[in-house]
Each structure stands twice: as C-alpha cells, then as structure tokens.
Design a protein around this motif. Sequence first.
Motif, short mmCIF file in Angstrom:
data_model
loop_
_atom_site.label_atom_id
_atom_site.label_comp_id
_atom_site.label_asym_id
_atom_site.label_seq_id
_atom_site.Cartn_x
_atom_site.Cartn_y
_atom_site.Cartn_z
N HIS A 147 -0.01 6.32 0.29
CA HIS A 147 0.92 6.96 1.23
C HIS A 147 2.33 7.09 0.66
O HIS A 147 3.16 7.80 1.23
CB HIS A 147 0.96 6.17 2.55
CG HIS A 147 1.24 4.72 2.40
ND1 HIS A 147 0.39 3.86 1.73
CD2 HIS A 147 2.30 3.96 2.81
CE1 HIS A 147 0.90 2.64 1.75
NE2 HIS A 147 2.05 2.66 2.39
N ARG A 160 -2.78 -2.57 0.59
CA ARG A 160 -1.70 -2.02 1.41
C ARG A 160 -2.06 -0.62 1.89
O ARG A 160 -1.82 -0.26 3.05
CB ARG A 160 -0.40 -2.00 0.61
CG ARG A 160 0.82 -1.69 1.48
CD ARG A 160 2.11 -1.92 0.74
NE ARG A 160 2.33 -0.95 -0.33
CZ ARG A 160 3.47 -0.82 -1.00
NH1 ARG A 160 4.48 -1.63 -0.74
NH2 ARG A 160 3.60 0.08 -1.95
N TYR A 161 -2.64 0.18 1.00
CA TYR A 161 -3.02 1.54 1.40
C TYR A 161 -4.16 1.53 2.42
O TYR A 161 -4.17 2.32 3.37
CB TYR A 161 -3.43 2.34 0.17
CG TYR A 161 -3.73 3.79 0.45
CD1 TYR A 161 -2.91 4.56 1.29
CD2 TYR A 161 -4.82 4.43 -0.14
CE1 TYR A 161 -3.18 5.89 1.54
CE2 TYR A 161 -5.10 5.77 0.10
CZ TYR A 161 -4.28 6.49 0.94
OH TYR A 161 -4.54 7.82 1.19
N TYR A 164 -2.73 0.81 5.71
CA TYR A 164 -2.02 2.00 6.20
C TYR A 164 -3.01 2.99 6.80
O TYR A 164 -2.78 3.55 7.89
CB TYR A 164 -1.25 2.65 5.06
CG TYR A 164 -0.67 4.00 5.42
CD1 TYR A 164 0.57 4.10 6.05
CD2 TYR A 164 -1.36 5.18 5.13
CE1 TYR A 164 1.11 5.34 6.39
CE2 TYR A 164 -0.85 6.42 5.47
CZ TYR A 164 0.39 6.49 6.09
OH TYR A 164 0.91 7.71 6.43
N GLU A 167 -4.33 1.83 10.17
CA GLU A 167 -3.30 1.92 11.21
C GLU A 167 -2.97 3.35 11.59
O GLU A 167 -2.60 3.63 12.74
CB GLU A 167 -2.02 1.22 10.73
CG GLU A 167 -2.14 -0.29 10.61
CD GLU A 167 -0.90 -0.93 10.00
OE1 GLU A 167 0.10 -0.20 9.79
OE2 GLU A 167 -0.93 -2.14 9.70
N ASN A 168 -3.10 4.29 10.65
CA ASN A 168 -2.61 5.64 10.89
C ASN A 168 -3.67 6.74 10.84
O ASN A 168 -3.41 7.86 11.31
CB ASN A 168 -1.52 5.99 9.86
CG ASN A 168 -0.29 5.11 9.99
OD1 ASN A 168 0.59 5.37 10.79
ND2 ASN A 168 -0.24 4.05 9.18
#
Length: 369
Positions: A147, A160-161, A164, A167-168
């Motif tokens: 992201h 981490r990605y 993300y 969550e999105n």
Amino acid sequence: MKKFTYLLLALLGGCSLSPEQDSSCYCPATPPSVVAPSTNNQQSINQLLAYVAKLAKDRWGEDEFVEAGKHRYVKYLDGYNTRAHIDFDAGKIYVSTISQTQPEQKLQKAIVQTLLMPADPAHAELFSDKEAILRGKPFLLGQVLDHEGKPIEWEWRANRYSNYLIENALRTKPIKRGQAHYVEITMVNDHLEQREYQYAGLIRDAAKRYDIPEDLIYSIIKTESSFNPYAVSHAGAYGLMQVIPKTAGADVFNLVKKKPGIPTKEYLFDPANNIDTGAAYFYILKNRYLREVKHPTSMHFSMISAYNGGTGGVLSAFDSDRKRAMVKLNNSTPRQVYDTLTTKHPKGEARRYLQKVLYFQKDFNLGNI
C-alpha cells in the motif's frame, strides 16, 4: 538473428496472428476413494492433481474449486479451507478462506505465504496443504507492491501489507457451503516482464549451449506458462517450458545427457533444469528428428509445431507417409509450410500453437532489432 527476424516479418507481415492459448477445524484424513500419492519421484501428475482436487472439492464444493494449471498457481492451506490463487494472465491474486473459525487470521497467514512464496517450486508443497518453506528471494518480488508502493521482500512488510488488506479490502461472498472471506490483489502492470527478468540468465545460457534462439525460448515459455515455474498440466507436463518427463524429458536424458531414466518432477520444477531440458529438446528436434528439413525458416516453423504436437504431427500435416511428407515439406516455401501447419495439422491445438508462439516471438524479435 536479425536475418531470421526480417524473413519472419516478411513472411508473416500479411497475417493476422493473435494469441488464444478459490467445518472450519477440518483435518483431512485420506478419503476412502482417494489414495494419497506416494513419494515416488515418478508419481503421475494426474494422480497428484486428482488427490488435491478430491480434498479441495470436499471443502469448497465443485462450483468453487480452482485447480492449478499452466498459467495459474493454486495452493491450498489449512486443511484445504484456505486457498491462494494467482492468475498470471490476468495479473490478479486471490486469497480466500472458508474457515468459520478466525477467518481473518487464516487469511492473514495465507496472504503472507503467498507474497513470500519461494522462487524455487521445490519448497512450495504444491500438492498438499502444507505451508511452503519461505526461504530465499520471493518469487513475486517486484510483481506486487504494498500500500506504500514498496516491493515485498521481508516478512515484516508482508505482515503489514496483509493486515492492511484485511482492514481495508476484505470481502465476503456466500457460497453453497457457507461464506468465503477473500482479498484481491492486483499485480503491477509489468508483472510478466518482471518474471521474464528472473530467467534471463538461464535462457541466455541454454540458448548458447544448444544453439537455439533466445527469443524462441522466451516465446515458448510465455506460451506454455506465462513464466510460471509452478505450471502443471493434465498432459503430464511440468514447469516453465512444460516438459513431459516420459517424452521430451526421456529423449533429453537419453540422447543429450547420456543418462538412463527420465527426469523427476523435482528435477523439472527447478527452473534451470526445466529451461535446459526444453532447449535441449529443441536441439534434438533440429539435429535429429527434423534434420532433413532444408529451409531454415521451414525448420523453425516445424520445430515449434513439433514441440507441441510431435514430429509425427508435423509430417502428417503434409502426407500420411513420412518420407513423402518430408519431400512435400521441402518442396514447399516457408509460407506454404506455415499455412499447412496452421490449417492441416491433425490437432487444432498444434495449429493454434504455432500462431501463438510466432506472435510472441515477433514481439521479442522487435525488441532486439
């Protein structure tokens, strides 16, 4: 190479050539109707695919089942409740789970597994639901950006990605056997070129070793697998150049490598071995099976067609008698050879195959002029 390029473009300039060619704590025991594949190196690819298919269909159902293929990577995890699916032609990655227990956690883990999947298929556990061994440079490095627009090489960035995405970009959809949670990842625009770069050195070395044009090897790999080293087919072929162990593989071992037996699936899943074997088979076609073909461009067309449909298929397009067929082939212009192989070859797939490979090779040639 340039001479062939100009001749090929002149011959085909008037042609319109175009390419044609997805109970939550389930722990699967071997179904009574399915025998788990042995560790025998010569295990049939169809047996392996059938084994995975049976277990996956038991979980996902017939309609939602997705199978690995030539241009498609599919990896099942978590008792076959979770799946990673990469469509190399479309440049899309789909990671899905039907687990009803901690689906987001299962999905997060599968996303990391996919983003960091090893470049060496030997560590991928393709024919089971075991996790891949994440070692070395990730195969998808550079083909997917996170992201922040950064390539994903390390586990912390992949984690981490994945967080993300959940969550999105988490989506759900109803299926016959419950509800699926999934995310869709779009690969970078030049993902195909990124894969090509990975094998440039191996292709260059094989081309030089067997005196085969580099652009021919590139175009064969693009046609056969879209540069997917995990490629498999029900025809029994493996890897980038879709080598069949019992035919092309056996010929290369016997006639070029001077060794007994046939290559194992582990051998052919190794990109270096696969490219070497595919190029070596072209050497055999050129210097043994098709050595009587006189015109270099007719030879080129015949080699491509034979790589897909066999030397017998090439000759049968001209005549049922092999000797008469070779005479007719040599009495034909390269343009006539092309027309015969793309209209009279007994196999429709082989007719289209020559068109696709030349379409791709023309692009590679233009890039080299």
